[in-house]
Each structure stands twice: as C-alpha cells, then as structure tokens.
Design a protein around this motif. Structure first.
Motif, PDB file in Angstrom:
ATOM      1  N   GLU A   1      12.740   7.644  -2.794  1.00 15.46           N
ATOM      2  CA  GLU A   1      12.093   6.355  -3.048  1.00 15.46           C
ATOM      3  C   GLU A   1      11.110   6.082  -1.918  1.00 15.46           C
ATOM      4  N   LYS A   2       9.915   5.650  -2.302  1.00 13.90           N
ATOM      5  CA  LYS A   2       8.914   5.314  -1.301  1.00 13.90           C
ATOM      6  C   LYS A   2       9.253   3.939  -0.730  1.00 13.90           C
ATOM      7  N   MET A   3       9.198   3.838   0.599  1.00 13.77           N
ATOM      8  CA  MET A   3       9.495   2.568   1.254  1.00 13.77           C
ATOM      9  C   MET A   3       8.189   1.821   1.527  1.00 13.77           C
ATOM     10  N   ALA A   4       8.311   0.575   1.929  1.00 18.22           N
ATOM     11  CA  ALA A   4       7.127  -0.224   2.225  1.00 18.22           C
ATOM     12  C   ALA A   4       6.344   0.410   3.377  1.00 18.22           C
ATOM     13  N   LYS A   5       5.039   0.331   3.280  1.00 11.47           N
ATOM     14  CA  LYS A   5       4.166   0.938   4.285  1.00 11.47           C
ATOM     15  C   LYS A   5       4.249   0.130   5.577  1.00 11.47           C
ATOM     16  N   THR A   6       4.350   0.844   6.688  1.00 11.84           N
ATOM     17  CA  THR A   6       4.366   0.201   8.011  1.00 11.84           C
ATOM     18  C   THR A   6       3.246   0.838   8.826  1.00 11.84           C
ATOM     19  N   GLY A   7       2.179   0.096   9.006  1.00  9.19           N
ATOM     20  CA  GLY A   7       1.028   0.653   9.732  1.00  9.19           C
ATOM     21  C   GLY A   7       0.373   1.736   8.913  1.00  9.19           C
ATOM     22  N   ARG A   8       0.120   2.891   9.550  1.00  8.09           N
ATOM     23  CA  ARG A   8      -0.571   3.987   8.863  1.00  8.09           C
ATOM     24  C   ARG A   8       0.376   5.064   8.340  1.00  8.09           C
TER      25      ARG A   8
END
Length: 148
Positions: free
Chosen positions: A112-119
């Motif tokens: 599962e893709k998690m929320a983006k944090t920075g780049r």
C-alpha cells in the motif's frame, strides 16, 4: 475436546486417555499428524517418564534425561513441543494436518502506498492472517488443571 486432570500430576495414562477420547470422537485417523504442546514444567515430567527403566553404558559421558517423542498405546508417535507461553497446568494435543495459517478474506500480503512526505515515497506491506483450526472438537485435545 477438553479434559480435566483435577489437579493430578501428568502421567502416561492421562495422555493416553486424552488420545483415546480424540479417537472415539473421530480424530487420529490415517491422515492425522498429531503433536503434544507443553510448557517447560510438563516437559520435565514427560522427560522423567519411566526414568527408572532406562539403562546407560559404563563410561557414558552424557547425563540427564530428555524425551521429545511420546509413543502412545495406539502406536502413534507424537513429537513433544515445548512452548514458553503455555500455562504451566495445560497440555495440548494438536493435529497439524488440520491447522493452517490463512489470510483473512481478501486481505493477504499486499503493498500500500503511504502518504507522501517531502520528496520521498513510502510503501507499507500489509495483510491480516489468522490460525484456522479445523474440527477442534474432534481432532484436537487439551488437558487442563495438571499439577506442576
């Protein structure tokens, strides 16, 4: 199948009686693969079964007794598995052919893709599994209230 030892010490007869109860209920057939799961306190008792009948050779360098296979009156050999998390007053006979580790419906291992944090991008491995025990009332047994 649950049987009480009523505070008595573990004996060969108690284990064999539980095995016969499982047999009478329809368990221990040709496809069964039973094991005995015990805590350390009960493993010590099993290791000392018939200790007085054992012989050693002169000059033997190994001392002590340990048994990890129980031979029942029916001729079944049951490996004895010690489990540190078992309560001291219990013994379980578990048929490994009727136990499986299964994914809950529609939730096996997946990414599962998690929320983006920075780049950076982060992914997590997720899944839910449970222990499936088939025919618990016929093919497995537990001996409770054993003295230790």
């Amino acid at each position: 199948m649950v049987t009480s030892a009523s505070g008595a010490a573990l004996t060969i007869a108690l284990i064999n009686n539980l095995l016969y109860k499982i047999w009478d209920a329809g368990g221990l057939d040709e496809t069964s693969d039973p094991i005995i799961v015990v805590p350390a306190e009960q493993q010590r008792v099993i290791a000392s079964f018939e200790k007085e009948l054992r012989r050693v050779e002169q000059g033997e360098r190994i001392t002590g007794y340990y048994r990890d296979i129980f031979l029942s009156d029916m001729g079944k050999e049951l490996p004895v598995v010690m489990d540190r998390w078992m309560p001291a007053d219990k013994l379980i006979i578990l048929d490994r052919s009727r136990v499986a580790f299964r994914a809950l419906s529609g939730d096996s291992w997946h990414l599962e893709k998690m929320a983006k944090t920075g780049r950076s991008e982060k992914w997590q491995l997720s899944g839910q599994y449970g222990l499936e025990i088939r025919n618990p009332d016929m093919c497995h047994g537990m001996l409770i209230r054993i003295a230790f």
